[in-house]
Design a protein around this motif. Structure first.
Motif, short mmCIF file in Angstrom:
data_model
loop_
_atom_site.label_atom_id
_atom_site.label_comp_id
_atom_site.label_asym_id
_atom_site.label_seq_id
_atom_site.Cartn_x
_atom_site.Cartn_y
_atom_site.Cartn_z
N ASP A 310 0.83 -1.20 0.00
CA ASP A 310 0.00 0.00 0.00
C ASP A 310 0.87 1.25 0.00
OD1 ASP A 310 -2.84 0.94 0.24
OD2 ASP A 310 -1.98 1.97 1.95
N THR A 311 1.99 1.21 0.71
CA THR A 311 2.88 2.36 0.75
C THR A 311 3.45 2.65 -0.63
OG1 THR A 311 3.45 1.82 3.04
CG2 THR A 311 4.93 3.29 1.87
N LEU A 312 3.81 1.60 -1.37
CA LEU A 312 4.33 1.80 -2.72
C LEU A 312 3.26 2.42 -3.62
CD1 LEU A 312 6.59 -0.34 -4.89
CD2 LEU A 312 4.27 -0.01 -5.71
N TYR A 313 2.03 1.88 -3.56
CA TYR A 313 0.94 2.44 -4.37
C TYR A 313 0.74 3.92 -4.07
CZ TYR A 313 -0.97 -1.94 -6.31
OH TYR A 313 -1.17 -3.11 -7.02
N ARG A 314 0.71 4.26 -2.79
CA ARG A 314 0.41 5.64 -2.40
C ARG A 314 1.54 6.59 -2.78
NH1 ARG A 314 -4.03 6.18 0.73
NH2 ARG A 314 -5.04 4.21 1.26
N SER A 315 2.77 6.14 -2.59
CA SER A 315 3.90 6.98 -2.98
C SER A 315 3.92 7.20 -4.48
CB SER A 315 5.21 6.32 -2.52
OG SER A 315 6.32 7.06 -2.95
N SER A 316 3.68 6.13 -5.24
CA SER A 316 3.66 6.25 -6.69
C SER A 316 2.51 7.14 -7.15
CB SER A 316 3.52 4.86 -7.32
OG SER A 316 3.39 4.95 -8.72
N ALA A 317 1.35 6.98 -6.54
CA ALA A 317 0.21 7.81 -6.92
C ALA A 317 0.49 9.29 -6.66
CB ALA A 317 -1.04 7.36 -6.18
N ALA A 318 1.15 9.58 -5.55
CA ALA A 318 1.50 10.98 -5.25
C ALA A 318 2.44 11.53 -6.31
CB ALA A 318 2.13 11.07 -3.86
N TRP A 356 -4.83 -1.80 -10.94
CA TRP A 356 -5.04 -0.54 -11.65
C TRP A 356 -6.22 0.25 -11.08
CZ3 TRP A 356 -1.91 2.16 -14.45
CH2 TRP A 356 -0.91 1.54 -15.20
N ALA A 357 -7.30 -0.43 -10.71
CA ALA A 357 -8.46 0.29 -10.19
C ALA A 357 -8.10 1.05 -8.92
CB ALA A 357 -9.61 -0.69 -9.93
N TYR A 358 -7.40 0.37 -8.01
CA TYR A 358 -7.01 1.04 -6.76
C TYR A 358 -6.01 2.15 -7.04
CZ TYR A 358 -5.09 1.66 -2.07
OH TYR A 358 -4.67 2.18 -0.89
N TYR A 359 -5.03 1.86 -7.89
CA TYR A 359 -4.00 2.85 -8.18
C TYR A 359 -4.61 4.12 -8.79
CZ TYR A 359 0.29 4.94 -10.00
OH TYR A 359 1.33 5.80 -10.27
N MET A 360 -5.48 3.97 -9.76
CA MET A 360 -6.08 5.13 -10.40
C MET A 360 -6.98 5.89 -9.43
SD MET A 360 -4.70 5.35 -13.31
CE MET A 360 -5.70 6.70 -13.95
#
Length: 452
Positions: A310-318, A356-360
Motif C-alpha cells: 500500500d505504501t508503494l501504491y500511495r507513494s507512486s500515486a502521489a 489498476w483500479a485502486y492505483y487510479m
C-alpha cells in the motif's frame, strides 16, 4: 524495463561473463559445506552460514531484500541475476560465476537450485569480507558487514550501495517473516548499529534532493543510458516493475553496459523515491514512448504481488499526481499506462497483480476503489506480528482523527467515518491470524464484533 532506441549490446556481452571468472578476486579460505540430505531452505541458510562464517540472519535479510526469497523458477532478473540470493552475471558484475568458482557448483545448478544459490551467496559475501579485511571477531558482529552488504547489492556507486545496505539493515532491525514454498523462514529483530565507514560521509553518500520532485533523492543514471533533451511534449506516465531490487535498479542505471534508465524508482517497503534522470531528458525505458513519457519504476517482480505494498501504491500515486498536474496530463488510463501497453514493447510489466483500479483511484483521489483513502497514511505505522487480546495498540492510522486498530486483520479494510485503508490486505497471513477489528477514537472503543 526495455531496450533503448538503438541496438542492444548487453546480451552479447553476457557471453563474456565466463571469461571474466579468470580474473575474479576475493578467494575465500572457507570450504563449501558438505552435501546434505536436508533440502530445506532453513537448513541451507544454516549450513552456508556455518561454512563461510557469515551471520545466518544477514544471509536471510540479503536474500529477502533481493527477491523476497523467491527464485522465480530460475529465470533472470532485469540485470541478469539468478535465484533467491540474486547472484548476477552481467558485463559489470559476475557474482554468479564467482560463486561457482568458490563453491565448485556449476553455474546452471546455482541458477536453479536454491540451496546451491544460498551457499554461493555466502561464499561471495565471505570473499568480499576477506577483501575488506574483516577478521573473525568482526564477522561475528552484524554491524561490521554494512559495507560488504552495500558492495554485494549495488557496487556501482556509493549512493546505490547505501540505499541497498540500509534496506538490509532495516530488515535486520525489524525481522524477516517469509514463506518459501510453504516453509516459514524467520529472523528475530536485532538491535544493530551499522558501521557505515566511508558510506557515512555526506560527500560519499551522494544522495541529495532531486532536481524535479521535491521529496525524491537524486542518484543520476550514467549519461550514456539516456538522451539529453526531449523530442516531444510530455503526455504520458509509464508504469514499470524493476524485476529486481530498488537499489539494484538504480545501480543498473548507473552501469555503462545497461543502456536503460527511468526517471524515477520507488521502493516497496516505505515508498522512498529516487530520481535518476531529469524529466527534461529522455530516459530509455519504453522504446516508442520514450520521447513523450516519464518512466516510473516500482521495486519488485511481476510474478510476486508481495512487493506491491500500500505504501508503494500511495507513494507512486502521489508522484503521478505531481507529474499529471505539472504537465497537464489527463488522469486516465489512456495517459497513465503500463509498460506492456506501449506500442512496440515486448514486456509484461506491471503485470496481472498490479491493481489498476485502486492505483487510479489514488491518482484521482475520487475513491474509485469504493473507499476514500486516509489522506495522511504514512510511514509511522507499526504493526505487531502477533494478534493481541488486550488493548495494546497495534497500529496508528493518521487520518481526520487518530484511529487505532486493536487486532491485526489480513485482507480486510479498516473503515471509519468515510475513510478506509487496506494496508492489512498487504500484510502476510501469519499462520492464520485472522482477527476482528476494533476502532478506537479518542480512547473510546466503538462497539462491534467479537474480540480477537
Amino acid at each position: 524495463m526495455s531496450s533503448p532506441p538503438r541496438v542492444r549490446r548487453t546480451r552479447a556481452l553476457f557471453g563474456l561473463a565466463l571469461a571474466a571468472t579468470l580474473v575474479m578476486t576475493g578467494q575465500s579460505a572457507a570450504a563449501a559445506p558438505p552435501p546434505s540430505h536436508d533440502t530445506s531452505v532453513n537448513g541451507a541458510f544454516a549450513r552456508a552460514a556455518t561454512a563461510y562464517d557469515v551471520p545466518r540472519d544477514l544471509l536471510v535479510a540479503v536474500g529477502y531484500a533481493e527477491t523476497h526469497l523467491d527464485g522465480h523458477r530460475g529465470l533472470p532478473s532485469q540485470d541478469n541475476g539468478y535465484g533467491v540470493m540474486h547472484l548476477v552475471s552481467n558485463p559489470g558484475r559476475h557474482t554468479l560465476e564467482q560463486a561457482a568458482r568458490l563453491t565448485g557448483a556449476t553455474v546452471p545448478v546455482i541458477e536453479h537450485d536454491t540451496p546451491a544459490n544460498i551457499t554461493g551467496a555466502a561464499a561471495v559475501l565471505r570473499a568480499m569480507a576477506d577483501e575488506a579485511g574483516l577478521k573473525a571477531t568482526d564477522r561475528r558482529r552484524l554491524g561490521s558487514w554494512y559495507q560488504v552488504t552495500a558492495r554485494y547489492g549495488a557496487p556501482d556507486t556509493a549512493p546505490a550501495g547505501r540505499l541497498y545496505a540500509d534496506t538490509v539493515y532495516g530488515l535486520l532491525r525489524d525481522g524477516v517473516r517469509a514463506d518459501v514454498a510453504g516453509e516459514p523462514v524467520r529472523t528475530t529483530p536485532h538491535r544493530v548499529r551499522p558501521q557505515r565507514g566511508s558510506l557515512a560521509e555526506p560527500d560519499r553518500q551522494g544522495l541529495t534532493a532531486a532536481p524535479d520532485y521535491p521529496s525524491a533523492l537524486w542518484a543520476p543514471a550514467y549519461s550514456g543510458n539516456y538522451s539529453a533533451g526531449r523530442g516531444a511534449a510530455i503526455t504520458t506516465v509509464v508504469i514499470h516493475v524493476t524485476e529486481g531490487s530498488y537499489a539494484g535498479a538504480i545501480s543498473w542505471f548507473q552501469n555503462p553496459a545497461a543502456e536503460v534508465s527511468a526517471h524515477y524508482v520507488i521502493r516497496s517497503s516505505d515508498g522512498q523515491v529516487t530520481q535518476t534522470v531529469r524529466e527534461s531528458d529522455t530516459a530509455w525505458h519504453a522504446r516508442s514512448a520514450n520521447p513523450y513519457s516519464v518512466g516510473v519504476e516500482h521495486e519488485g517482480y511481476v510474478s510476486d504481488p508481495s512487493w506491491f505494498t500500500d505504501t508503494l501504491y500511495r507513494s507512486s500515486a502521489a508522484l503521478t499526481r505531481y507529474l499529471t498536474a505539472k504537465y497537464a496530463i489527463p488522469r486516465d488510463r489512456s495517459h497513465i499506462v503500463g509498460h506492456s501497453e506501449v506500442p512496440g514493447n515486448d514486456h509484461t510489466d506491471p503485470g496481472p497483480h498490479w491493481d489498476w483500479a485502486y492505483y487510479m483511484s489514488l491518482v484521482r483521489g475520487d475513491g474509485d476503489s469504493g473507499t476514500t483513502p486516509f489522506p495522511t497514511w504514512g510511514s509511522d505505522v507499526s504493526v505487531r506480528q502477533q494478534p493481541t487480546t488486550g488493548s495494546t495498540r497495534v497500529a496508528t492510522l493518521p487520518g481526520p482523527t487518530t484511529v487505532r486498530v486493536k487486532c491485526q486483520v489480513h485482507g480486510r479494510l479498516v473503515d471509519h467515518q468515510g475513510y478506509s485503508n487496506d494496508a492489512w490486505s498487504y500484510l502476510p497471513d501469519y499462520g492464520g491470524y485472522i482477527s476482528n477489528i476494533f476502532i478506537d477514537v479518542d480512547d473510546a472503543w466503538l462497539p462491534g464484533v467479537s474480540t480477537c
